[in-house]
Motif scaffolding. Structure first.
Motif, PDB file in Angstrom:
ATOM      1  N   MET A 294       0.977  -1.188  -0.057  1.00  0.00           N
ATOM      2  CA  MET A 294       0.097  -0.059   0.104  1.00  0.00           C
ATOM      3  C   MET A 294       0.765   1.412   0.067  1.00  0.00           C
ATOM      4  O   MET A 294       0.533   2.272  -0.606  1.00  0.00           O
ATOM      5  CB  MET A 294      -0.943  -0.001   1.438  1.00  0.00           C
ATOM      6  N   VAL A 662     -17.850  -9.115 -27.679  1.00  0.00           N
ATOM      7  CA  VAL A 662     -18.745  -9.390 -26.580  1.00  0.00           C
ATOM      8  C   VAL A 662     -18.083  -8.669 -25.278  1.00  0.00           C
ATOM      9  O   VAL A 662     -18.750  -7.734 -24.480  1.00  0.00           O
ATOM     10  CB  VAL A 662     -19.198 -10.833 -26.394  1.00  0.00           C
ATOM     11  N   LEU A 703      -3.554  -2.748 -19.066  1.00  0.00           N
ATOM     12  CA  LEU A 703      -4.266  -3.037 -17.760  1.00  0.00           C
ATOM     13  C   LEU A 703      -3.902  -1.991 -16.686  1.00  0.00           C
ATOM     14  O   LEU A 703      -4.859  -1.488 -15.773  1.00  0.00           O
ATOM     15  CB  LEU A 703      -3.414  -4.316 -17.095  1.00  0.00           C
ATOM     16  N   VAL A 728      -0.454 -15.479 -17.416  1.00  0.00           N
ATOM     17  CA  VAL A 728      -1.495 -15.697 -18.472  1.00  0.00           C
ATOM     18  C   VAL A 728      -1.723 -14.612 -19.341  1.00  0.00           C
ATOM     19  O   VAL A 728      -2.103 -14.898 -20.657  1.00  0.00           O
ATOM     20  CB  VAL A 728      -2.765 -15.941 -17.838  1.00  0.00           C
ATOM     21  N   GLU A 729      -1.407 -13.298 -18.934  1.00  0.00           N
ATOM     22  CA  GLU A 729      -1.630 -12.076 -20.039  1.00  0.00           C
ATOM     23  C   GLU A 729      -0.494 -11.987 -20.803  1.00  0.00           C
ATOM     24  O   GLU A 729      -0.728 -11.108 -21.947  1.00  0.00           O
ATOM     25  CB  GLU A 729      -2.227 -11.015 -19.058  1.00  0.00           C
ATOM     26  N   GLU A 784     -13.744  -1.641 -21.052  1.00  0.00           N
ATOM     27  CA  GLU A 784     -14.688  -0.531 -20.972  1.00  0.00           C
ATOM     28  C   GLU A 784     -14.450   0.653 -22.036  1.00  0.00           C
ATOM     29  O   GLU A 784     -15.268   1.168 -22.659  1.00  0.00           O
ATOM     30  CB  GLU A 784     -14.479   0.055 -19.570  1.00  0.00           C
ATOM     31  N   PHE A 787     -15.335  -0.673 -25.339  1.00  0.00           N
ATOM     32  CA  PHE A 787     -16.930  -0.963 -25.417  1.00  0.00           C
ATOM     33  C   PHE A 787     -17.496   0.574 -25.913  1.00  0.00           C
ATOM     34  O   PHE A 787     -18.462   0.617 -26.808  1.00  0.00           O
ATOM     35  CB  PHE A 787     -17.562  -1.356 -24.070  1.00  0.00           C
TER      36      PHE A 787
ATOM     37  N   PHE B  43      -5.381  -4.235   5.951  1.00  0.00           N
ATOM     38  CA  PHE B  43      -5.722  -2.817   5.453  1.00  0.00           C
ATOM     39  C   PHE B  43      -6.463  -2.370   6.597  1.00  0.00           C
ATOM     40  O   PHE B  43      -6.766  -1.113   6.645  1.00  0.00           O
ATOM     41  CB  PHE B  43      -6.788  -3.030   4.447  1.00  0.00           C
ATOM     42  N   PHE B 187     -15.908 -13.294 -17.225  1.00  0.00           N
ATOM     43  CA  PHE B 187     -14.838 -12.286 -17.839  1.00  0.00           C
ATOM     44  C   PHE B 187     -14.370 -11.535 -16.795  1.00  0.00           C
ATOM     45  O   PHE B 187     -15.136 -10.938 -16.060  1.00  0.00           O
ATOM     46  CB  PHE B 187     -15.421 -11.532 -19.042  1.00  0.00           C
ATOM     47  N   GLN B 189     -10.636  -9.082 -16.567  1.00  0.00           N
ATOM     48  CA  GLN B 189      -9.625  -8.506 -16.967  1.00  0.00           C
ATOM     49  C   GLN B 189      -8.167  -9.357 -17.177  1.00  0.00           C
ATOM     50  O   GLN B 189      -7.469  -9.112 -18.207  1.00  0.00           O
ATOM     51  CB  GLN B 189      -9.027  -7.133 -16.748  1.00  0.00           C
ATOM     52  N   ARG B 190      -8.065  -9.875 -15.937  1.00  0.00           N
ATOM     53  CA  ARG B 190      -6.846 -10.723 -15.753  1.00  0.00           C
ATOM     54  C   ARG B 190      -7.400 -12.172 -15.148  1.00  0.00           C
ATOM     55  O   ARG B 190      -8.210 -12.143 -14.252  1.00  0.00           O
ATOM     56  CB  ARG B 190      -6.071  -9.797 -14.701  1.00  0.00           C
ATOM     57  N   ALA B 191      -6.709 -13.157 -15.537  1.00  0.00           N
ATOM     58  CA  ALA B 191      -6.996 -14.669 -15.002  1.00  0.00           C
ATOM     59  C   ALA B 191      -6.916 -14.551 -13.649  1.00  0.00           C
ATOM     60  O   ALA B 191      -6.096 -14.011 -13.008  1.00  0.00           O
ATOM     61  CB  ALA B 191      -5.901 -15.326 -15.622  1.00  0.00           C
ATOM     62  N   ASP B 193      -8.835 -13.049 -11.526  1.00  0.00           N
ATOM     63  CA  ASP B 193      -9.358 -11.867 -10.950  1.00  0.00           C
ATOM     64  C   ASP B 193     -10.876 -11.922 -10.459  1.00  0.00           C
ATOM     65  O   ASP B 193     -11.615 -13.038 -11.206  1.00  0.00           O
ATOM     66  CB  ASP B 193      -9.187 -10.405 -11.403  1.00  0.00           C
ATOM     67  N   LEU B 261     -14.153   1.008 -10.734  1.00  0.00           N
ATOM     68  CA  LEU B 261     -12.833   1.286 -11.774  1.00  0.00           C
ATOM     69  C   LEU B 261     -12.648   0.610 -13.048  1.00  0.00           C
ATOM     70  O   LEU B 261     -12.093   1.036 -14.087  1.00  0.00           O
ATOM     71  CB  LEU B 261     -11.524   1.236 -11.024  1.00  0.00           C
ATOM     72  N   HIS B 262     -13.165  -0.917 -12.996  1.00  0.00           N
ATOM     73  CA  HIS B 262     -12.993  -1.761 -13.954  1.00  0.00           C
ATOM     74  C   HIS B 262     -14.157  -1.569 -14.905  1.00  0.00           C
ATOM     75  O   HIS B 262     -14.035  -2.536 -16.134  1.00  0.00           O
ATOM     76  CB  HIS B 262     -12.573  -2.874 -13.368  1.00  0.00           C
ATOM     77  N   GLY B 263     -15.229  -1.240 -14.671  1.00  0.00           N
ATOM     78  CA  GLY B 263     -16.367  -1.215 -15.544  1.00  0.00           C
ATOM     79  C   GLY B 263     -17.520  -0.541 -15.074  1.00  0.00           C
ATOM     80  O   GLY B 263     -18.003  -0.318 -14.017  1.00  0.00           O
ATOM     81  N   SER B 264     -18.140   0.327 -16.185  1.00  0.00           N
ATOM     82  CA  SER B 264     -19.426   0.927 -15.855  1.00  0.00           C
ATOM     83  C   SER B 264     -20.524  -0.068 -15.944  1.00  0.00           C
ATOM     84  O   SER B 264     -20.368  -1.226 -16.332  1.00  0.00           O
ATOM     85  CB  SER B 264     -19.735   1.814 -17.031  1.00  0.00           C
ATOM     86  N   TYR B 267     -21.619  -1.028 -19.212  1.00  0.00           N
ATOM     87  CA  TYR B 267     -20.653  -2.004 -19.909  1.00  0.00           C
ATOM     88  C   TYR B 267     -20.874  -3.263 -19.286  1.00  0.00           C
ATOM     89  O   TYR B 267     -21.267  -4.571 -19.889  1.00  0.00           O
ATOM     90  CB  TYR B 267     -19.160  -1.626 -19.727  1.00  0.00           C
ATOM     91  N   LEU B 271     -22.236  -6.661 -21.169  1.00  0.00           N
ATOM     92  CA  LEU B 271     -21.461  -7.894 -20.797  1.00  0.00           C
ATOM     93  C   LEU B 271     -22.024  -9.254 -20.492  1.00  0.00           C
ATOM     94  O   LEU B 271     -21.991 -10.099 -21.138  1.00  0.00           O
ATOM     95  CB  LEU B 271     -20.175  -7.466 -20.054  1.00  0.00           C
ATOM     96  N   LEU B 275     -22.263 -12.769 -22.130  1.00  0.00           N
ATOM     97  CA  LEU B 275     -21.891 -14.118 -21.498  1.00  0.00           C
ATOM     98  C   LEU B 275     -23.127 -15.026 -21.089  1.00  0.00           C
ATOM     99  O   LEU B 275     -22.910 -16.253 -21.379  1.00  0.00           O
ATOM    100  CB  LEU B 275     -21.423 -13.803 -20.090  1.00  0.00           C
TER     101      LEU B 275
END
Lengths: 792, 295
Positions: A294, A662, A703, A728-729, A784, A787, B43, B187, B189-191, B193, B261-264, B267, B271, B275
């Motif tokens: 952090m 998609v 990313l 993976v990416e 996003e 899209f 945290f 789906f 963004q990263r495997a 997650d 942060l990762h999707g509206s 979207y 999505l 799927l």
């Protein structure tokens, strides 16, 4: 030797005999230690009576500090001390990186925020306790009264200076610089096509697997400070810490032990290092600080973050006529030490013209202070942004002119007969494989066939695109060129000390420091080849300021070139002296003997000595050698190396991607990169540098983004939200090394460390643009964004 | 990132764990794999007075194939066990597939089904799976056991109806019709997650018409949910482009996706529909014996 036919000429014999060590795939000598958990990182340092440091950091982006009440923290059992800024008055002189660059304003680097805070995560109060747990518990009990000040988080607004972050600077624009040559307006008025617009690279962070750390010990009796720091630049830190605390360099020792990655973010002096030292001196007990993730995400210097307006003018055949650019870089709260706020945004316009002929160029760049974590150095510095923008422009121009993007590049790349070529920004490219790397990469992917295949896939409804990019960089820079413009330290020289001791062992000391890239292996290869010994005979020492008078560290793709150069000249001198001594002992002419694999022998005979025997005779056997030999022919050499200028390095990258219509996720189907790093010391290490850099480039492209809201709050304060690529990416990639004509810089080595990350974002962006027939103006390219951009 | 101080209680039986929870008057948290709890402690988002460690309760670590064709799963069963269980693969292949999307190997080795369900992350696979599969959850408290339907267990993001002195002990999956078709699409963004969205479908093909349809989504609302209108759009007729589109439209209509942060929300709504379409196609292909053609 016995196996060789005796009728071969002696020199051919030697050539056959001598193993080629530079260029061999030698296994990394540091790996057994690091992979079996027996390395020693800063966090592994444990000293008697050691105390632990934790910080209370600012929750506000911009605010005055009205009062700090630490009484409740001091009352927590196990707390040793609590410090605020005034506790270090008179003890610490905050360093300030000055620069001769035009329009530059400096800022100090403060140990703790003093009177006001300038970014979320800035250190405000330091707590020293018996354990890190207790220190964190106590930090929660500190009461800070803030009065919020206006936050201008967008650097394009901050340039108006309506709210100043640093009153003494008098402006938020810390650097304002222009470059240019030729008649740009004429170039644009003659253009058949003008392409361009606004581009954006967002804020990143390097995120090495080992975050920053510092352990400091003060020897009261000897008045000597020892600082173990997870830094790339122990020499810079030693020099600075001496000034900060008023200590001579002989009373400050900075050690960078095993370092788990740096990627540039560990090339600066940080507040936490100063506080750890100050606390250790005050308390007379060792103090340890280990950054957690952090803290790393709010307190370690961040990267890139530019707004670029750029336009490219080309004629009807696609020949580049001119380029214009205006860059606003978000410098965050402080101008970093020692590189200054000029480092990143000036590099953008320095490298924007790329490897192309550029008759006319005009560019302006500004570094703008905002209430965010300071912007620092990250692998590639400026060039990932420059390459992303320029390579988008070239693709846009190719499309406008109706030319294939690869053909467009071939028409504009600086040709072999044009080297040395001075670019629009004044950088000079020496002979390097611009064309060769483009050929290698297009051959490797089978460019023409792939285009045909792409057409078929697209007809079948698949969103598949191909991106090819070229870039050039300058590495291994000597003293003629400052790594960061106008800054006060000499980055153009490195020194090696190589000695053979009384046991016959070879130790090679360096002023630079490895941060995990394999320097102990590559430098040992250079020493072994030049000296005539085996790699395993050489003990490489680095990352410790007690070894050398001067040295800075690893950054700017310099260590292989500069430390490798120093190793070369120093090893040659030691070799000459060894042969001189051995010839005397063996009573033969120097020209009749050779040394290979630590064996000194007379070719064609069975007369030989080991290096150990020579050393024993030299050091221990009184009377065997005239006294003048010991006085004048040392089995040791300390030599510096300064390549004066720098050498170009370059690469071409190609990416084939598929976008899922998609999910709007991007899959990299194929990736290839070919670079020219000159003479390769170790192909495995070179491969690793490329692959690691490309992996980081995938993160940059798809990313990673540090996000702040309009109040300057960081929204990506964990690795859940700051998304780094995982295995993976990262695509399977084909990495190729082309050697054109090696540079005449004493070694033939070119800098390599940063290249991968420079090309990958641009290649992926161009491929996605190609897949979807859209323009890409901003990275990262997230699902996003795709899209929304595709009309949803 | 160090946790605040807490008392540690190592329980060796369900009764002991429940007693320890009750003794701390709502200030204790259960720790099993710790894969979500420990980061929250570090945290300092949570500061429980005590942690009740249930890793020593061996009786909660089991996967039992029941006589009716279902499964009983102990709350302490690790993700890796479910991922590699032949009984899961045979009886609930959709669950086996979903487990492939749960985090990474190291997390799967520690994380437990009980922990995942009790944590109730809106974008986690296991809450979605128990919802899809109509699981019954057995919960132990000071007064004994009670049984809850999965649909009644979750009570908003990161919230369940578990009382502070209750422990989830057993997950019972009733049998699925055999044979059945299934589909799972997620789906991220990263495997590994947390998903931006996921969709799962189980159905049978009865005389050429879709039957026994179950369709669940996650990541697009506070809790995973089955979408009745989408299930209804498929039942009783062969799956076709039209019924798939109708089901996807029903899902998009029913969900209320979060923004982050990762999707509206827009979207994510798009999505999840996509799927769902893929999951239905896969399920139908499998149900009708055309699995080779499934994308």
């Amino acid at each position: 030797m016995d196996n060789l036919p005796e009728d071969l000429p002696a020199d051919l014999n030697l050539m056959e005999m001598r193993p080629k060590i530079i260029g061999a795939r030698v296994q990394r000598v540091e790996d057994p230690r690091l992979l079996t958990g027996t390395g020693q990182y800063t966090a592994d340092i444990k000293l008697p009576n050691m105390a632990h440091l934790a910080f209370r950091r600012s929750e506000m982006a911009h605010a005055t500090i009205d009062n700090i009440d630490v009484s409740a923290a001091l009352a927590v059992p196990g707390v040793i001390a609590v410090y605020t800024a005034e506790d270090f008055y008179g003890q610490i002189t905050p360093p300030r990186a000055e620069s001769k660059t035009e329009g530059f304003h400096s800022t100090p680097i403060l140990p703790l925020a003093d009177g006001k805070v300038r970014h979320v995560g800035e250190v405000v109060v330091a707590v020293v306790a018996e354990s890190r747990y207790i220190a964190e518990d106590a930090a929660e009990h500190i009461e800070i009264d803030f009065t919020p000040l206006p936050v201008i988080a967008d650097p394009r607004e901050a340039v108006k200076n309506e709210v100043l972050l640093h009153d003494d600077a008098g402006t938020n624009v810390l650097v304002d610089r222009t470059f240019g040559r030729g008649e740009v307006d004429d170039a644009f008025s003659q253009a058949a096509h003008i392409v361009g617009g606004d581009f954006r690279t967002t804020r990143k962070t390097a995120s090495p697997i080992e975050a920053r750390a510092a352990v400091c010990e003060w020897d009261r009796g000897r008045r000597t400070l020892t600082l173990w720091s997870a830094t790339q630049v122990p020499g810079v830190i030693r020099d600075t810490i001496g000034d900060v605390f008023g200590l001579s360099g002989s009373h400050v020792r900075v050690i960078a032990p095993d370092v788990g990655g740096g990627f540039g973010c560990k090339t600066c002096l940080y507040p936490e290092e100063m506080v750890a030292c100050a606390a250790a001196i005050k308390l007379g007990q060792p103090v340890k600080w280990v950054s957690d993730r952090m803290e790393d995400l709010v307190g370690t210097n961040q990267a890139f973050d530019e707004y670029v307006h750029a336009e490219l003018a080309v004629d009807a055949e696609g020949h580049i006529l001119g380029l214009r650019a205006d860059v606003v870089g978000d410098s965050g709260a402080y101008s970093i030490y020692p590189w200054t706020a000029a480092l990143e945004p000036v590099q953008v316009i320095s490298f924007l013209p790329g490897p192309y002929r550029m008759p006319a160029y005009a560019a302006r760049t500004r570094a703008v202070a905002t209430p965010k974590t300071p912007l620092g150095a990250y692998r590639g510095i400026g060039r990932p942004t420059a390459t992303f923008v320029m390579e988008r422009l070239v693709d846009l121009a190719a499309r406008a002119a109706g030319i294939d993007p690869v053909e467009m590049r071939r028409r504009n790349l600086v040709q072999p007969h044009e080297f040395p070529y001075r670019t629009g920004s004044g950088l000079v490219w020496d002979r390097v494989g611009f064309i060769e790397s483009l050929d290698a990469v297009t051959d490797s992917i089978g460019y023409d066939d792939l285009r045909a295949e792409q057409l078929k896939m697209r007809e079948a409804g698949r969103k598949v695109g191909l991106g090819v990019v070229c870039y050039a960089e300058l590495g291994g820079i000597g003293s003629r060129i400052a790594v960061a413009p106008g800054m006060p330290i000499n980055t153009g020289v490195e020194t090696a000390n190589i000695r053979i001791d009384a046991t016959g062992a070879i130790t090679a000391n360096f002023g630079t420091a490895s941060n995990g890239q394999g320097l102990e292996t590559t430098l040992a290869q250079v020493v072994a080849e030049e000296l005539g010994c085996r790699v395993e005979d050489v003990e490489i020492r680095h990352g410790d300021t007690s070894l050398m008078a001067h040295g800075s560290g690893s950054y700017a793709s310099r260590s292989a070139v500069l430390a490798g150069g120093a190793a070369t000249v120093s090893a040659r001198e030691v070799r000459a002296n060894v042969l001189k001594v051995a010839a005397m002992i063996m009573e033969v002419a120097e020209s009749d003997i050779d040394m290979v694999g630590s064996r000194i022998y007379v070719p064609g005979t069975d007369r030989e000595m080991t290096l150990k025997q020579v050393a024993h005779t030299y050091y221990q056997e009184m009377g065997r050698l005239p006294k003048e030999v010991r006085e004048e022919v040392p089995l040791e050499s300390t030599r510096s190396f300064d390549p004066y200028l720098g050498t170009a390095a370059c690469a071409s990258h190609a990416a084939l991607v598929e976008v899922d219509p998609v999910t709007w996720g991007v899959k990299i189907l194929k990736y290839a990169a070919a670079e020219d790093c000159g003479r390769i010391i170790n192909p495995d290490v070179a491969d690793g540098q490329m692959r690691g850099g490309i992996a980081q480039g995938v993160g940059v492209a798809l990313l990673e983004e540090i996000i702040h809201d309009e109040d300057g709050q960081i929204l990506t304060a964990s690795l859940v939200d700051y998304v780094l690529p995982s295995a993976v990416e990262v695509p399977i990639m084909d990495v190729m090394h082309v050697e054109s004509e090696n540079p005449d810089n004493g070694t033939g080595f070119r800098g390599l460390g940063e290249g991968g990350i420079i090309g990958a974002p641009a290649a992926i962006a161009n491929a996605i643009a190609d897949a979807l027939d859209i323009d890409i103006r901003e990275i990262p390219i997230t699902p996003e964004k795709l899209f929304r951009q595709t009309g949803n | 990132m160090k946790p605040p101080p807490f008392t540690y209680v190592a329980a060796t039986s369900v009764a002991e764990a429940v007693a320890a929870l009750a003794a701390h008057d709502g200030e204790a948290k259960v720790i099993a794999g710790g894969q979500s709890l420990v980061p929250m402690l570090n945290f300092r988002l949570l500061a429980p007075a005590a942690l009740v460690d249930i890793n020593g309760i061996r009786e909660l670590d089991f996967v039992d194939a029941t006589a009716d064709g279902g499964l009983r799963i102990g709350a302490l069963t690790r993700h890796y066990t479910l991922l590699t269980s032949p009984d899961v693969a045979e009886r609930f292949p959709v669950l086996g597939e979903a487990m492939r999307h749960v985090a990474h190997l190291a997390i799967r080795n520690r994380g437990t089904i009980g922990g995942s369900l009790s944590h109730a992350d809106p974008a986690a696979e296991l809450p979605m799976m128990v919802t899809l599969l109509d699981a019954t959850l057995t919960v132990a408290g000071p007064g004994g056991e009670r049984q809850l339907a999965a649909a009644d267990f979750f009570d908003g993001a990161l919230t369940t109806v578990l009382a502070e002195d209750e422990l989830l002990t057993t997950i019972t999956l009733p049998p699925l019709p055999q044979p059945h078709g299934w589909g799972f699409h997620e789906f991220a963004q990263r495997a590994g997650d947390f998903a931006l969205a996921a969709a799962a479908v189980v159905l049978t093909a009865d005389d050429g018409a879709a039957a026994n349809v179950r369709l669940a989504v996650m990541g697009v609302d506070e809790n995973p949910s089955r979408i009745a209108a989408a299930e209804a759009a498929l039942v009783g007729q062969p799956v076709s482009d039209d019924t798939i589109a109708a089901a996807a439209a029903a899902v998009r209509e029913a969900v209320d996706p979060p923004e982050d942060l990762h999707g509206s929300a827009t979207y994510r709504r798009h999505l999840v529909g996509g799927l769902v379409e893929r999951a239905i196609r896969d399920a139908w292909a499998r149900a009708t014996g055309n699995a080779g053609g499934a994308a």
